[in-house]
Design an enzyme around this catalytic site. Structure first.
Site, PDB file in Angstrom:
ATOM      1  NE  ARG A   1      -3.270  -0.160   3.650  1.00 40.56           N
ATOM      2  CZ  ARG A   1      -4.082  -0.572   2.988  1.00 40.56           C
ATOM      3  NH1 ARG A   1      -5.692  -0.015   2.371  1.00 40.56           N
ATOM      4  NH2 ARG A   1      -4.403  -1.708   3.600  1.00 40.56           N
TER       5      ARG A   1
ATOM      6  NE  ARG B   1      -7.961  -0.429   0.824  1.00 43.68           N
ATOM      7  CZ  ARG B   1      -8.386   0.079   2.186  1.00 43.68           C
ATOM      8  NH1 ARG B   1      -8.972   1.382   1.481  1.00 43.68           N
ATOM      9  NH2 ARG B   1      -8.207   0.098   2.642  1.00 43.68           N
TER      10      ARG B   1
ATOM     11  CE1 TYR C   1     -10.402  -5.143   4.052  1.00 38.75           C
ATOM     12  CE2 TYR C   1      -9.650  -3.832   2.496  1.00 38.75           C
ATOM     13  CZ  TYR C   1     -10.187  -4.929   3.148  1.00 38.75           C
ATOM     14  OH  TYR C   1     -10.152  -5.726   1.964  1.00 38.75           O
TER      15      TYR C   1
ATOM     16  CB  CYS D   1     -28.462  -4.412  -7.655  1.00 40.64           C
ATOM     17  SG  CYS D   1     -28.667  -3.596  -8.772  1.00 40.64           S
TER      18      CYS D   1
HETATM   19  C1  LIG Z   1       3.209 -11.289   4.072  1.00 38.02           C
HETATM   20  C2  LIG Z   1       2.111  -9.671   3.203  1.00 38.02           C
HETATM   21  N1  LIG Z   1       3.020  -9.020   3.483  1.00 38.02           N
HETATM   22  C3  LIG Z   1       2.810  -7.901   2.888  1.00 38.02           C
HETATM   23  C4  LIG Z   1       1.636  -7.430   3.069  1.00 38.02           C
HETATM   24  C5  LIG Z   1       1.601  -6.016   2.189  1.00 38.02           C
HETATM   25  O1  LIG Z   1       0.827  -5.348   3.387  1.00 38.02           O
HETATM   26  P1  LIG Z   1       0.753  -3.981   2.995  1.00 38.02           P
HETATM   27  O2  LIG Z   1      -0.268  -3.700   1.550  1.00 38.02           O
HETATM   28  O3  LIG Z   1      -0.414  -3.044   3.636  1.00 38.02           O
HETATM   29  O4  LIG Z   1       2.083  -2.386   3.217  1.00 38.02           O
HETATM   30  C6  LIG Z   1       0.803  -8.219   3.206  1.00 38.02           C
HETATM   31  C7  LIG Z   1      -0.580  -7.728   3.420  1.00 38.02           C
HETATM   32  O5  LIG Z   1      -1.288  -7.000   4.371  1.00 38.02           O
HETATM   33  C8  LIG Z   1       1.037  -9.505   3.068  1.00 38.02           C
HETATM   34  O6  LIG Z   1      -0.319 -10.260   3.938  1.00 38.02           O
HETATM   35  N1  LIG Z   2      -7.192  -5.224   1.130  1.00 38.69           N
HETATM   36  C1  LIG Z   2      -6.345  -4.763   2.249  1.00 38.69           C
HETATM   37  C2  LIG Z   2      -5.415  -5.202   2.738  1.00 38.69           C
HETATM   38  C3  LIG Z   2      -4.691  -6.391   2.478  1.00 38.69           C
HETATM   39  C4  LIG Z   2      -3.311  -7.156   2.357  1.00 38.69           C
HETATM   40  C5  LIG Z   2      -3.089  -7.853   2.546  1.00 38.69           C
HETATM   41  N2  LIG Z   2      -2.350  -8.978   3.235  1.00 38.69           N
HETATM   42  C6  LIG Z   2      -7.110  -3.583   2.387  1.00 38.69           C
HETATM   43  O1  LIG Z   2      -7.734  -2.597   0.977  1.00 38.69           O
HETATM   44  O2  LIG Z   2      -6.723  -2.671   2.789  1.00 38.69           O
END
Ligand SMILES: Cc1ncc(COP(=O)(O)O)c(C=O)c1O
Ligand SMILES: N[C@@H](CCCC[NH3+])C(=O)O
EC number: 4.1.1.20
Length: 435
Positions: A288, A325, A329, A356
């Site tokens: 992220r 998202r 969440y 929908c």
């Molecule tokens: C094993 C692992 N590494 C890295 C990440 C990357 O997380 P983020 O995108 O929050 O940095 C994730 C997702 O949460 C993950 O499951």
């Molecule tokens: N999909 C999640 C993050 C998951 C990261 C992977 N373990 C989000 O949008 O916030």
């Protein structure tokens, strides 16, 4: 982001967003190459070039295309993949396999075979069942596979429950119970086809506090020390996962990367010093943090529904299918009317998607100028976990992705067509001859 001379339109990396919307249609994902590169450079400055014997990986689940693989490779970061599909994308983009990590809590025989055949750098082993599969495949292919064990340190982070992964009650990783870990370590050490390099933990995503990282490091070092004393096992590598949070709304404050990195590294050194251990190679794998702010999504506003005394809904031509998202969440996003950037925001509207589902609300109570159908809404910081989590619910087609840099734009993923939606569908024999 800057506006043009008349301060009327939103510009992204020198591209007029309204021209992009006209040229490529909406909804449209726009990705700034420069912003991704800036984040990678920051990671190198703050982490990999600053501290010896470290390496950084991009967690590709946040956003993955072949173009993204190329951008990451050019920046010298590695790639973390979590499925056969992500690995296949990386292989097709000719990403160096010596810089790929493979994650996942239930990797299949086929996925593991693909990884082992292609000599990927490390498999992050989630459980003993998987370890046995790796042993079997590696021995058949006459390979020696490098692995780390994913541990669940049993710490709970402050984030949405669905993305908190380090707590004891988690589907991921090996619980920190000494007998279970000793068994796993011994199986690995006894195998001629496995090379155990160390350990991994990932605490969760969208984290703003370094406390859980520090707790987890202390907990894992107790184990590292125990394994050294008990069976003389030296941990060569420690991967501390990703998870660094980003601010989706202007008012939120994002912690600088240094806040996480400095404290993680300090804590690793402190433990090594106290326990008289060699310093393992430390890795990080943010997703992220690298790509979220590089993304903007453009939508066209359609119907505007005023419910007197309650609220005004502005419906867009996308929603939970391109950005799940908010509904998954409760994530909050910020947006602006891209063709009225200069106008005073005197009104509040709730941006509703076109699915929908009553829960298909992208942004509640967004301040906007007077809006009319046809206006273009830009939603910011949509680079992570939007495109990668998009769906075809209601048979909506997935938007295109356009890469922008220095005033130029280029398609990196085509918009799906209705034909794409039916790809793979077959009529049963009974209906084949129907018109
Ligand atoms: C094993 C692992 N590494 C890295 C990440 C990357 O997380 P983020 O995108 O929050 O940095 C994730 C997702 O949460 C993950 O499951
Ligand atoms: N999909 C999640 C993050 C998951 C990261 C992977 N373990 C989000 O949008 O916030």
């Amino acid at each position: 982001m800057k506006t043009d001379n008349k301060q009327k339109y939103l510009y992204i990396e020198g591209c007029n967003s309204i021209s992009l919307a006209k040229k490529y249609g909406t909804p449209l994902y726009i990705l700034s190459q420069r912003k991704i590169e800036e984040r990678c450079i920051k990671i190198k400055d703050v982490f990999s070039n600053k501290f010896e014997n470290t390496s950084a990986f991009y967690a590709s689940k946040a956003f993955l295309t072949m173009a993204m693989c190329k951008i990451i490779e050019k920046q010298g970061l590695g790639l973390d993949v979590v499925s056969g599909g992500e690995l296949y994308t990386a292989l097709k983009a000719e990403f160096p396999t010596s810089n790929i990590l493979f994650h996942g809590n239930n990797k299949s025989y086929e996925e593991l075979s693909l990884a082992i055949e292609n000599n990927i750098s490390r498999i992050i082993v989630d459980n003993i069942y998987e370890l046995k599969l790796i042993e079997e495949i590696s021995s058949e292919l006459h390979k020696k596979t490098n692995i780390l064990f994913r541990l669940t340190p049993g710490v709970t982070s402050i984030t949405h429950k669905h993305i908190d992964t380090g707590r004891k009650d988690s589907k991921f990783g090996i619980p920190l119970e000494i007998d279970t870990i000793l068994e796993a370590v011994k199986v690995a050490l006894d195998s001629n086809n496995i090379n155990l390099k160390g350990f991994h933990f990932h605490l969760g995503s969208q984290l703003f506090d370094n406390i859980t990282y520090l707790k987890a490091i202390d907990i894992v070092f107790e184990l590292i020390k125990f394994l050294k004393d008990d069976i003389n096992f030296t941990t060569e590598e420690l991967n501390t996962g990703g998870g660094y949070g980003v601010s989706y709304q202007k008012k939120e404050i994002e912690k600088p990367l240094e806040y996480f990195i400095e404290s993680i590294m300090e804590r690793v050194y402190k433990n090594c010093n106290e326990y008289k251990l060699i310093i393992p190679k430390v890795s990080i794998e943010p997703g992220r943090w690298i790509v979220a702010h590089a993304g903007t999504t453009l939508y066209t506003i359609g119907n505007i529904k005023e419910i007197s005394g309650i609220r005004t809904y502005a419906a867009i031509d996308g929603g939970m299918t391109d950005n799940p998202r908010p509904s998954l969440y409760g994530a909050k996003y910020f947006g602006e009317i891209a063709n009225k950037i200069d106008q005073e925001k005197k009104y509040k509207v709730t941006i509703s998607g076109k699915c929908c589902e009553s829960g298909d609300i992208l942004i509640e109570d967004l301040d906007v100028p007077k809006i009319t159908p046809g206006d273009i809404l830009a939603v910011y910081s949509t680079g992570a976990y939007n495109f990668s989590m998009a769906s075809n619910y209601n048979k909506n087609i997935r938007p295109a992705v356009v890469l922008v840099k220095d005033g130029e734009s280029e398609i990196i993923v085509e918009r799906q067509s209705y034909e794409d939606l039916l790809r793979g569908e077959r009529l049963p024999k009974e209906f084949k001859n129907l018109k």
